[in-house]
Motif scaffolding. Structure first.
Motif, PDB file in Angstrom:
ATOM      1  N   PRO A 466      12.191  -0.625   3.394  1.00  0.00           N
ATOM      2  CA  PRO A 466      11.909   0.620   4.121  1.00  0.00           C
ATOM      3  C   PRO A 466      10.963   0.388   5.295  1.00  0.00           C
ATOM      4  N   ILE A 467      11.487   0.398   6.508  1.00  0.00           N
ATOM      5  CA  ILE A 467      10.656   0.260   7.706  1.00  0.00           C
ATOM      6  C   ILE A 467      10.115   1.633   8.080  1.00  0.00           C
ATOM      7  N   SER A 487       4.285   1.239  -3.785  1.00  0.00           N
ATOM      8  CA  SER A 487       2.992   0.800  -4.297  1.00  0.00           C
ATOM      9  C   SER A 487       2.120   0.113  -3.254  1.00  0.00           C
ATOM     10  N   VAL A 488       2.708  -0.348  -2.151  1.00  0.00           N
ATOM     11  CA  VAL A 488       1.931  -1.131  -1.191  1.00  0.00           C
ATOM     12  C   VAL A 488       2.593  -1.076   0.181  1.00  0.00           C
ATOM     13  N   GLU A 489       1.774  -1.205   1.222  1.00  0.00           N
ATOM     14  CA  GLU A 489       2.297  -1.338   2.571  1.00  0.00           C
ATOM     15  C   GLU A 489       2.097  -2.776   3.025  1.00  0.00           C
ATOM     16  N   SER A 490       3.108  -3.332   3.671  1.00  0.00           N
ATOM     17  CA  SER A 490       3.017  -4.703   4.156  1.00  0.00           C
ATOM     18  C   SER A 490       3.546  -4.760   5.575  1.00  0.00           C
ATOM     19  N   ALA A 491       3.576  -5.960   6.144  1.00  0.00           N
ATOM     20  CA  ALA A 491       3.974  -6.125   7.538  1.00  0.00           C
ATOM     21  C   ALA A 491       5.033  -7.202   7.650  1.00  0.00           C
ATOM     22  N   PRO A 507      -2.945  -6.239   5.913  1.00  0.00           N
ATOM     23  CA  PRO A 507      -2.736  -4.792   5.868  1.00  0.00           C
ATOM     24  C   PRO A 507      -1.910  -4.337   7.058  1.00  0.00           C
ATOM     25  N   ALA A 508      -1.339  -3.145   6.947  1.00  0.00           N
ATOM     26  CA  ALA A 508      -0.390  -2.766   7.983  1.00  0.00           C
ATOM     27  C   ALA A 508      -0.452  -1.299   8.367  1.00  0.00           C
ATOM     28  N   VAL A 519      -4.045  -7.659  15.783  1.00  0.00           N
ATOM     29  CA  VAL A 519      -5.027  -7.045  14.906  1.00  0.00           C
ATOM     30  C   VAL A 519      -4.269  -6.157  13.922  1.00  0.00           C
ATOM     31  N   PHE A 520      -4.482  -6.407  12.627  1.00  0.00           N
ATOM     32  CA  PHE A 520      -3.931  -5.560  11.576  1.00  0.00           C
ATOM     33  C   PHE A 520      -5.090  -4.830  10.907  1.00  0.00           C
ATOM     34  N   ALA A 521      -4.894  -3.562  10.570  1.00  0.00           N
ATOM     35  CA  ALA A 521      -5.949  -2.779   9.923  1.00  0.00           C
ATOM     36  C   ALA A 521      -5.364  -1.997   8.764  1.00  0.00           C
ATOM     37  N   ASP A 522      -6.128  -1.888   7.679  1.00  0.00           N
ATOM     38  CA  ASP A 522      -5.717  -1.016   6.586  1.00  0.00           C
ATOM     39  C   ASP A 522      -6.592   0.229   6.585  1.00  0.00           C
ATOM     40  N   ASP A 523      -6.275   1.166   5.697  1.00  0.00           N
ATOM     41  CA  ASP A 523      -6.994   2.442   5.714  1.00  0.00           C
ATOM     42  C   ASP A 523      -8.344   2.374   5.012  1.00  0.00           C
TER      43      ASP A 523
END
Length: 583
Positions: A466-467, A487-491, A507-508, A519-523
């Protein structure tokens, strides 16, 4: 330049994806069905007819989900082509080059996939003889990566194991001791699997050097004991010098691995990365009443001009390079702002029901409608034109509208023959003439449609993941993907020419391309800094949840942070963050 025979075949070539032992490998699309395949050239001068038929027979006799499938055979004036299942994730080697150490869960899954495929081949009397990361391909299916064994070009029948003069083929770094004496058995593949498993966990092979040095190491040197138990015992058994002392079968080694948990796929000693904590922030550039959805900037040596959106409000401010913003100008648009496009000449704001040009004066900010839509739409903004896709409320038909940005308001509208059950995620202008539609087919699948800006659908592709969103990079036809699983977000990295989907770590929630990396950032406030080859340069902890990030220049970032009920807009100078990078 592609040859005439390629253009006249049943397949349209999309690009070169690699080189095999006996020719090139292309990504191609069937001209009638649109199916993606891999075309593996087999030049007659490099491989005899007997050897070619031998590999073809091997491929056709090992139909299994963890072995690359052979779909057809094509004949060309230059030689033959095997039409193979296309694996969009590329080789395991290409992934290890970006991510030298995979997660324990992923390592365990891929290792079990490979052993399952080997067990199937061994039961049919085949010894692969060249198990290595270059011959393991990755395919995304049902929300996870699946490993598939490829390249049976040097495979042997098990009954040939004791035949003299069968040739020394394979890769010395992964060859069992008996392989150097031209002996083959299923145990030889398990030895190679032990080397590969060590490499997946440790990030390097247990032995290295020249072919002669590798031979000596495989024959007499002890295996380094750097893995945690019980994984270390499994690898040591697979790497016994005598074949009879290894696992009796791939199934037995698979059963041993299946007793492990993901947390046991580690080294003995692991020093966790300590993120750089950025606590001494300068004065915020601006306070925020709502989370920022879109952020952009223009920068000069003396000042920065910042654009951002909060709900349906667009704001623009000018600030010296080291001080809080001044002259904040705000305009309320009719609907919530979904995207901003900041260009040197003009700036635009897109909402679900319109596209607007932002017009500045010394004291005010106002908007001028470029196009407005009755139905909720996804909008793409190209250099000179825009496109919007909407689904009608009554019949569920998909309507595509396209128009120019700067000339008299006019638009071309037509109905696209797309399934009404699809959910639109994003419309992307990939160049001056084409659009890419990202649509959800289910919770774990995505449909991609490539079409001209006039609405002609050129190709369609189903992905087993799922994009949620695409972010353009500095290179054409290359996008960062945010993959949203339950359950998780990835890149991942999506390449369109040729088509490839390459997994990335980190993180994505927010992804930003920079001239030298990403630069990748998570919440949770964790920023991961990567170089252009996706190698980590460092981690940064910020005081809040990043909702939007935009580059000011090669080393300064604008970051919109949100904490509970309030937010702030900050400038972050990466030169102060102790990164492994020279600006």
């Amino acid at each position: 330049m592609y040859t005439r025979s390629h253009r006249q075949s049943n397949y349209r070539l999309l690009g070169l994806v690699g080189y095999g032992q006996f020719g090139r490998v292309y990504c191609a699309m069937h001209r009638q069905t649109g199916e993606l395949v891999a075309l593996k050239e087999i030049h007659s001068a490099r491989l005899s007819t007997q050897a070619f038929l031998r590999e073809l027979w091997f491929l056709l006799s090992v139909d299994h989900p963890n072995i690359v499938a052979c779909k057809a055979l094509e004949q060309t004036p230059e030689g033959r082509q095997l039409v193979l299942e296309y694996c969009e994730g590329g080789t395991l080697r290409s992934q290890l080059e970006r991510l030298p150490q995979l997660s324990g869960e992923k390592t365990l899954k891929l290792a079990c996939d490979i052993l399952t495929g080997l067990d199937h081949a061994h039961r049919r009397g085949l010894v692969h003889c060249d198990i290595k990361p270059e011959n393991i391909l990755l395919h995304y299916q049902r929300g996870q990566w699946v490993a598939k064994i490829s390249d049976f070009g040097v495979a042997k029948l098990a009954q040939e194991a004791d035949l003299a003069g069968s040739g020394q083929t394979g890769s010395p770094a992964y060859m069992a001791p008996e392989r150097f004496d031209k002996q083959y058995s299923p145990a030889s593949d398990l030895y190679a699997m032990g080397i590969l498993l060590f490499e997946l966990v440790a990030g390097y092979r247990p032995f290295s050097g020249t072919p002669a040095e590798l031979r000596a190491a495989h024959l007499s040197r002890a295996v380094p004991t750097g893995l945690a138990e019980p994984l270390q015992s499994i690898v040591l058994k697979a790497l016994k010098k005598q074949p009879a002392q290894r696992y009796a079968s791939a199934e037995e080694m698979l059963q041993a691995l299946q007793t492990l948990e993901a947390g046991q796929m580690v080294l003995k000693k692991r020093t966790p990365a300590v993120p750089t904590s950025v606590s001494c922030w300068e004065q915020p550039l601006a306070s925020l009443a709502q989370p920022v959805q879109a952020l952009g900037a223009r920068s000069t040596a003396e000042a920065i001009q910042i654009f951002w959106s909060e709900g349906n409000q667009a704001a623009v401010s000018t600030a010296p390079t080291t001080a809080a913003v001044t002259q904040r100008r705000i305009v309320a648009l009719p609907h919530r702002i979904a995207a901003l496009r900041i260009a040197p000449a003009d700036s635009y704001a897109a909402t679900p029901h319109g596209l607007y040009r932002l017009v500045q004066s010394a004291a005010t900010l106002r908007y001028e409608p470029v196009a407005e839509f009755a139905q909720s739409s996804q909008v793409a903004i190209a250099q000179r034109w825009w496109a919007a896709l909407a689904q009608s409320d009554d019949a569920g038909a998909w309507q595509l509208s396209v128009g120019p940005l700067r000339t008299l308001p006019r638009r071309h509208t037509q109905t696209l023959p797309l399934p009404s059950a699809l959910v639109l995620q994003q419309v992307v202008a990939i160049d001056n003439h084409h659009l890419l539609l990202v649509m959800s087919a289910s919770a774990i699948a995505t449909q991609l449609y490539l079409l001209t800006r006039r609405g002609q659908i050129l190709s369609q592709l189903t992905l087993g993941l799922p994009i949620a969103a695409l972010t353009p990079t500095e290179q054409p036809y290359r996008y960062l993907c945010r993959i949203s699983l339950p359950s998780v977000e990835s890149a991942a990295l999506l390449e369109l020419k040729p088509f490839r989907l390459l997994p990335l770590a980190g993180p994505a929630a927010v992804m930003v391309p920079l001239p030298w990396g990403y630069v990748f950032a998570d919440d949770r406030g964790q920023l991961q800094i990567l170089d252009r080859d996706y190698q980590p340069l460092g981690e940064i902890t910020v005081p809040g949840s990043p909702t939007a990030i935009a580059p000011l220049d090669s080393y300064r970032l604008l970051i919109a942070l949100w904490q509970s009920t309030a937010g702030s807009l900050y400038q972050l100078d990466l030169r102060t963050c102790n990164l492994d990078l020279v600006f």
